[in-house]
Design a protein around this motif. Structure first.
Motif, mmCIF file in Angstrom:
data_model
loop_
_atom_site.group_PDB
_atom_site.id
_atom_site.type_symbol
_atom_site.label_atom_id
_atom_site.label_comp_id
_atom_site.label_asym_id
_atom_site.label_seq_id
_atom_site.Cartn_x
_atom_site.Cartn_y
_atom_site.Cartn_z
ATOM 1 N N TYR A 201 47.194 31.542 49.483
ATOM 2 C CA TYR A 201 46.331 31.187 48.354
ATOM 3 C C TYR A 201 45.266 30.181 48.773
ATOM 4 C CZ TYR A 201 49.180 33.460 44.683
ATOM 5 O OH TYR A 201 49.817 34.367 43.869
ATOM 6 N N ALA A 202 45.639 29.212 49.602
ATOM 7 C CA ALA A 202 44.669 28.211 50.042
ATOM 8 C C ALA A 202 43.522 28.867 50.811
ATOM 9 C CB ALA A 202 45.353 27.151 50.903
ATOM 10 N N ALA A 203 43.856 29.821 51.670
ATOM 11 C CA ALA A 203 42.827 30.513 52.447
ATOM 12 C C ALA A 203 41.897 31.316 51.542
ATOM 13 C CB ALA A 203 43.493 31.423 53.480
ATOM 14 N N VAL A 204 42.465 32.010 50.562
ATOM 15 C CA VAL A 204 41.658 32.833 49.657
ATOM 16 C C VAL A 204 40.761 31.954 48.786
ATOM 17 C CG1 VAL A 204 41.764 34.458 47.720
ATOM 18 C CG2 VAL A 204 43.317 34.719 49.672
ATOM 19 N N HIS A 205 41.318 30.886 48.252
ATOM 20 C CA HIS A 205 40.507 29.991 47.423
ATOM 21 C C HIS A 205 39.371 29.363 48.225
ATOM 22 C CE1 HIS A 205 44.041 29.492 44.415
ATOM 23 N NE2 HIS A 205 43.212 30.437 44.016
ATOM 24 N N ALA A 206 39.633 29.024 49.476
ATOM 25 C CA ALA A 206 38.584 28.451 50.325
ATOM 26 C C ALA A 206 37.447 29.433 50.556
ATOM 27 C CB ALA A 206 39.186 28.002 51.657
ATOM 28 N N ALA A 207 37.785 30.735 50.519
ATOM 29 C CA ALA A 207 36.770 31.772 50.721
ATOM 30 C C ALA A 207 36.102 32.193 49.419
ATOM 31 C CB ALA A 207 37.417 32.992 51.385
ATOM 32 N N GLY A 208 36.478 31.558 48.306
ATOM 33 C CA GLY A 208 35.850 31.876 47.028
ATOM 34 C C GLY A 208 36.533 32.975 46.244
ATOM 35 N N GLY A 209 37.686 33.445 46.712
ATOM 36 C CA GLY A 209 38.395 34.513 46.020
ATOM 37 C C GLY A 209 39.416 33.986 45.034
ATOM 38 N N VAL A 210 40.021 34.904 44.291
ATOM 39 C CA VAL A 210 41.093 34.563 43.353
ATOM 40 C C VAL A 210 42.380 35.235 43.818
ATOM 41 C CG1 VAL A 210 39.500 34.257 41.422
ATOM 42 C CG2 VAL A 210 40.588 36.484 41.772
ATOM 43 N N CYS A 211 43.509 34.696 43.351
ATOM 44 C CA CYS A 211 44.819 35.155 43.805
ATOM 45 C C CYS A 211 45.591 35.779 42.655
ATOM 46 C CB CYS A 211 45.608 33.991 44.394
ATOM 47 S SG CYS A 211 44.804 33.276 45.846
ATOM 48 N N LEU A 212 46.077 36.983 42.896
ATOM 49 C CA LEU A 212 46.791 37.738 41.872
ATOM 50 C C LEU A 212 48.252 37.881 42.239
ATOM 51 C CD1 LEU A 212 45.762 40.889 39.962
ATOM 52 C CD2 LEU A 212 47.828 40.988 41.356
ATOM 53 N N ALA A 213 49.138 37.592 41.280
ATOM 54 C CA ALA A 213 50.569 37.833 41.446
ATOM 55 C C ALA A 213 50.932 39.097 40.691
ATOM 56 C CB ALA A 213 51.379 36.648 40.928
ATOM 57 N N ASP A 214 51.340 40.122 41.423
ATOM 58 C CA ASP A 214 51.780 41.379 40.828
ATOM 59 C C ASP A 214 53.260 41.229 40.488
ATOM 60 O OD1 ASP A 214 52.755 43.966 40.355
ATOM 61 O OD2 ASP A 214 51.324 44.897 41.720
ATOM 62 N N GLU A 215 53.544 41.043 39.196
ATOM 63 C CA GLU A 215 54.916 40.868 38.711
ATOM 64 C C GLU A 215 55.408 42.131 37.989
ATOM 65 O OE1 GLU A 215 57.089 37.960 38.416
ATOM 66 O OE2 GLU A 215 55.871 36.749 39.794
ATOM 67 N N VAL A 216 54.752 43.265 38.261
ATOM 68 C CA VAL A 216 55.061 44.500 37.539
ATOM 69 C C VAL A 216 56.529 44.887 37.691
ATOM 70 C CG1 VAL A 216 54.605 46.984 37.478
ATOM 71 C CG2 VAL A 216 52.694 45.367 37.546
ATOM 72 N N GLN A 217 57.092 44.718 38.872
ATOM 73 C CA GLN A 217 58.482 45.082 39.074
ATOM 74 C C GLN A 217 59.445 43.915 38.878
ATOM 75 O OE1 GLN A 217 59.921 47.922 41.965
ATOM 76 N NE2 GLN A 217 57.933 47.929 42.970
#
Length: 444
Positions: free
Chosen positions: A244-260
């Motif tokens: 998550y830290a790497a993605v946020h640093a790159a300007g992205g957002v983080c998704l948790a797939d809790e479908v299952q």
């Protein structure tokens, strides 16, 4: 148990056919890509709790259905749907109490700032809508996914699902998609250690760099909070914080797939991502949310939701309808009142201990892993080389079915027993399963 006597005229209006006739009609008239389970398919006509029943009244213990989360045909859930359906079903362009009550109840289970709810009809729809939200917020297109992940069957989600695009009929990896190695600490590149999670998490940096080299900025990182199709893996400690830290640093957002894995299946946690000590930007839900009724959800932050307000309306004819919301509210009630999250924790721990005992006595079980009632047992040909044993895993599934216990296999090599029963699964059920599995492993 639901009394279906009043419904018999309706139920009996459908002709009752043999398994062979149904298979032939499926072949002739239905989608040819539909599959069936087991060498000799089952005709299931009734469900109750953890049990499924065939046309002859034979009971099968369901060890693999994470859709009927609080048990097949739970009376409380069925009655909620029946009552609301008899009164009204319409869409969200009319005001109704059920949808706002559900939004309040659902967000109360989540950490702040996850407070804006979108309701859909499935997990696929939820993940698809989440992609639109992420792209609207970041103005980017790239997505990082975990190898062998599955996020849904829509065109956009097939592109984000290596489980599909790298398999038969798949078209391979799209230019806007980056794939990172699955954080498998049993057979993967980083084995079990205190640093394995962070080592796997650091792989996102190079994946995003590869996207940048193709002039693609990262919009989102999609990751299941426990890995399903990848082989029932629990994410190693530190994985999501690093990723998550790497993605946020790159300007992205983080998704948790809790479908299952959401809604208390993880036992210690209501949401499996909580075990990693992170707060996602977007959470997607499906399957267990309606106990078999088609409903899904996306929950995100006010900031991301605001980015989606562009003038184009998001309207879903059935998403958030009163019947679906009544059913989903009943599921939350049952989880709380029957203390099913605690049941998942307690019975899941008992199952894991029992499977590890079998592992010590049956050399082909290479690894046992899981959290709550989401468990995998991996079969290998040799404990030293850890060579996957798909044949043995498949044979065990068929033998367990002969003993009226239903299982399936998962993982890149299809060698992992997939164990995720309804969370009403009891310790007595677990004892029966473990005794039966012991018999099967001894005999095969």
């Amino acid at each position: 148990m639901i009394d279906t006597r009043a419904l018999r005229p309706v139920l009996d209006s459908v002709p009752q056919r043999s398994n062979a006739e149904i298979l032939q009609l499926r072949k002739q008239w239905l989608n040819p890509t539909l599959s069936v389970s087991y060498k000799e398919p089952l005709k299931i006509v009734r469900g109750e709790g953890v049990w499924l029943y065939d046309q002859d009244g034979q009971a099968y213990m369901d060890m693999v259905n994470n859709v009927c989360h609080v048990g097949h045909c739970h009376p409380r859930v069925v009655e909620a749907g029946q009552a609301q359906m008899a009164r009204l079903n319409t869409n969200t362009r009319y005001l109704h109490d059920n949808i706002v009550e559900y939004a309040l109840r659902l967000t109360a289970t989540l950490p702040k700032p996850l407070s804006v709810v979108f309701l859909t009809n499935s997990g696929t729809e939820a993940n698809d809508l989440a992609l639109r939200l992420a792209r609207a917020h970041t103005k980017a297109r790239g997505v990082i996914v975990v190898d062998h992940a599955y996020h849904g069957h829509s065109p956009s989600m097939i592109e984000l699902s290596p489980y599909k695009f790298n398999s038969k009929g798949g078209e391979g990896q799209a230019a806007h998609v980056g794939v990172v190695a699955m954080p498998d600490t049993y057979r993967g590149m980083f084995r079990r250690s205190l640093e394995a999670g962070r080592q796997y998490g650091r792989l996102l940096r190079s994946a995003m760099a590869d996207l940048r080299a193709r002039d693609v900025a990262t919009a989102a990182f999609y990751c299941e909070s426990l890995l399903g199709c990848g082989g029932q893996h629990v994410l190693p400690e530190g994985y999501l914080p690093e990723a998550y830290a790497a993605v946020h640093a790159a300007g992205g957002v983080c998704l948790a797939d809790e479908v299952q894995v959401g809604f208390g299946r993880a036992g210690q946690y209501f949401w499996a991502f909580e075990g990693q000590g992170v707060v996602p930007d977007i959470v997607t839900m499906g399957k267990p949310i309606g106990n078999g009724h088609p409903i899904g959800a996306v929950v995100t932050t006010p900031e991301i939701a605001a980015s989606f307000v562009t003038g184009m309306e998001y309207f879903n004819t059935f998403g958030g309808n009163p019947v679906s919301c009544a059913i989903a509210l009943a599921v939350l009630d049952v989880i709380e009142e029957e203390q099913l999250q605690e049941n998942a924790r307690r019975v899941g721990a008992f199952l894991l201990d029992g499977l590890r005992d079998l592992q010590r006595r049956h050399a082909r079980i290479g690894d046992v892993r899981g959290q709550g009632l989401f468990i995998g047992a991996e079969f290998v040909q040799d404990l030293d080389t850890r060579t996957p044993d798909r044949t043995r895993a498949k044979a065990v599934v068929e033998a367990m079915k002969a003993h009226h216990v239903l299982l399936s296999t998962e993982g890149p090599d299809d060698n992992v027993l997939k164990i995720k029963p309804p969370i009403v699964f009891s310790q007595a059920n677990a004892e029966h399963f473990l005794d039966t599995l012991d018999q099967v492993l001894t005999a095969t």
